[in-house]
Design an enzyme around this catalytic site. Sequence first.
Site, PDB file in Angstrom:
ATOM      1  N   GLY A  53     -11.052  40.962  33.990  1.00 28.14           N
ATOM      2  CA  GLY A  53     -11.916  40.830  35.157  1.00 28.14           C
ATOM      3  C   GLY A  53     -11.063  40.448  36.356  1.00 28.14           C
ATOM      4  N   CYS A 107     -20.878  18.921  53.071  1.00 24.35           N
ATOM      5  CA  CYS A 107     -20.896  17.461  53.081  1.00 24.35           C
ATOM      6  C   CYS A 107     -20.400  16.935  51.752  1.00 24.35           C
ATOM      7  CB  CYS A 107     -22.302  16.976  53.385  1.00 24.35           C
ATOM      8  SG  CYS A 107     -22.687  17.298  55.085  1.00 24.35           S
ATOM      9  N   GLY A 109      -8.736  37.812  30.273  1.00 21.13           N
ATOM     10  CA  GLY A 109      -8.050  36.543  30.535  1.00 21.13           C
ATOM     11  C   GLY A 109      -6.701  36.669  31.192  1.00 21.13           C
TER      12      GLY A 109
HETATM   13  N1  LLP Z   1     -14.448  38.740  28.395  1.00 19.10           N
HETATM   14  C1  LLP Z   1     -15.174  37.633  28.129  1.00 19.10           C
HETATM   15  C2  LLP Z   1     -15.933  37.576  26.876  1.00 19.10           C
HETATM   16  C3  LLP Z   1     -15.183  36.569  29.022  1.00 19.10           C
HETATM   17  O1  LLP Z   1     -15.898  35.492  28.751  1.00 19.10           O
HETATM   18  C4  LLP Z   1     -14.449  36.667  30.225  1.00 19.10           C
HETATM   19  C5  LLP Z   1     -14.446  35.579  31.189  1.00 19.10           C
HETATM   20  C6  LLP Z   1     -13.720  37.837  30.471  1.00 19.10           C
HETATM   21  C7  LLP Z   1     -13.734  38.861  29.533  1.00 19.10           C
HETATM   22  C8  LLP Z   1     -12.929  38.054  31.713  1.00 19.10           C
HETATM   23  O2  LLP Z   1     -11.908  37.127  31.871  1.00 19.10           O
HETATM   24  P1  LLP Z   1     -10.813  37.338  33.040  1.00 19.10           P
HETATM   25  O3  LLP Z   1     -10.019  38.570  32.668  1.00 19.10           O
HETATM   26  O4  LLP Z   1     -11.539  37.530  34.312  1.00 19.10           O
HETATM   27  O5  LLP Z   1     -10.014  36.108  33.035  1.00 19.10           O
HETATM   28  N2  LLP Z   1     -15.140  31.112  36.442  1.00 19.10           N
HETATM   29  C9  LLP Z   1     -13.791  30.961  35.903  1.00 19.10           C
HETATM   30  C10 LLP Z   1     -13.469  32.027  34.888  1.00 19.10           C
HETATM   31  C11 LLP Z   1     -14.480  32.079  33.759  1.00 19.10           C
HETATM   32  C12 LLP Z   1     -14.169  33.198  32.820  1.00 19.10           C
HETATM   33  C13 LLP Z   1     -15.314  33.435  31.923  1.00 19.10           C
HETATM   34  N3  LLP Z   1     -15.118  34.519  31.022  1.00 19.10           N
HETATM   35  C14 LLP Z   1     -12.798  31.009  37.046  1.00 19.10           C
HETATM   36  O6  LLP Z   1     -13.226  31.082  38.184  1.00 19.10           O
HETATM   37  O7  LLP Z   1     -11.602  30.937  36.838  1.00 19.10           O
END
Ligand code: LLP
Length: 469
Positions: A316, A389, A272
């Site tokens: 991520g 569109c 996150g």
């Molecule tokens: N771990 C779990 C259990 C998760 O559900 C997620 C993201 C991460 C790690 C990685 O989170 P990050 O470090 O990337 O923030 N589509 C949305 C983000 C959805 C995140 C879902 N889970 C966007 O485009 O902002």
Amino acid sequence: MLPTADSLAPEWLVEPKDANALASGVWPASAKRDTDGALFLGGISTTELARTYGTPLLVLDENEVRARARAFYRSFTSAAEAHGTTARIYYAGKAFLSTAIARWVTEEGLNVDVCTRGELEVALAAGVDPARIGFHGNNKSVSEIERAVEVGVGTIVVDSAIEIERIAAVTARTRSMQRVLVRVNSGVHAETHDFLATAHEDQKFGMPFADAETAVARIRELPGLDFLGLHCHIGSQIFGVAGFRESASRLLELHEKLRAGGDIPLLNLGGGFGIAYTSVDDPTPIEQLAEEIVAAVAEGCAARGIPIPMLAFEPGRAIVGTAGVTLYEVGTTKDVRLGSGASRLYVSVDGGMSDNARPALYGAQYSARLASRAGEGRPALVRVVGKHCESGDIVVDHEYLPGDVTPGDLLAVPATGAYCASLSSNYNHVPRPAIIAVAEGRSRVIVRGENIQDLLARDAGISTNEGAQ
Ligand code: LLP
């Protein structure tokens, strides 16, 4: 006095002195303009990249991904060591997964987190050691669980009581032992867009605290399951450490209670960590995150008189987001004047919500710069839009670009490495762009772009596809 174009600009967007400047922290470290003003990424001119691979094009800077993976690995490892424990970093593949990136991050010491059979197969195809894979998801199917157990994934993160029985049935059948974590919902709502916040109570992920003790007791009863520890993910695009600190403190309370039933080696605080999409975003540096979060866990453990567990994190976006830059070609520009006299220049590009759904989904803000040249003229307030569109097909909602932006210009949108390719679609039958890697003056395709044949391939009404399953 007549209202100016600026009256349509949001408060946070200040007209820049130089609408060609590359804001620090938003672009990969290799992004530079040459003496003619053209943008280079990974030592290659973006004009050359567009000529070679076409547009839209997602360019990933390999060294940027590697550097960020290394920074996470080193910062969390040394913060953990300083507090007498160890840390594991899982790259959250949902942000963007291909075999190339799975190899880069594992070469830099990271593990890989997957949340579907598809992501698992990409990681396996990349040659990732299954023991270094963590498997997530709130609705893993029995066949996904079977595959994960069969290949020997390191951990499965249990999301529900039903899933405990499903995994147990598979391990009983295959006479295997599976390490599991239990995902709990700590109730912490990180300050972010509502859809991105995953740990406030009224949502689908994890188990309520109240149910976690029963779940863990059940896991401990089952011979094929080995309980490693608790997991929590509080949301995405989070700045600062307050949310992580609060979540850790709530998790430790539960962790301590559960220790009555046996040792618990691990605590996973999820991912996150936020990144800068525009010049006004100010993410916390990785080193500081590591020190403060690990210190908070250590203090919490000391206060409870329990040993600090091994820690795990799942970034991520913060690994891959800033490494990605999307190149588009400008197709049309249109000065839209409102009745109030205010105006905005609409700049249409050859992609849009099919390659970046985030503005439409979350109201996400991005920035943009001319890439093929440095522009001239007083900066114009623009909205960069796609070719779909749909009026919500916005790529960059608010930005200043040089006033002479014109059809044929190449436009670069930074910070598109995370959740753009992953969320991409074929809306309006637009093919998905190629993804290339750049480093030290070289480029290569890591995911080929789709073509018209790909788009037609699944249509059973086309004679050449007849009989295809
Ligand atoms: N771990 C779990 C259990 C998760 O559900 C997620 C993201 C991460 C790690 C990685 O989170 P990050 O470090 O990337 O923030 N589509 C949305 C983000 C959805 C995140 C879902 N889970 C966007 O485009 O902002």
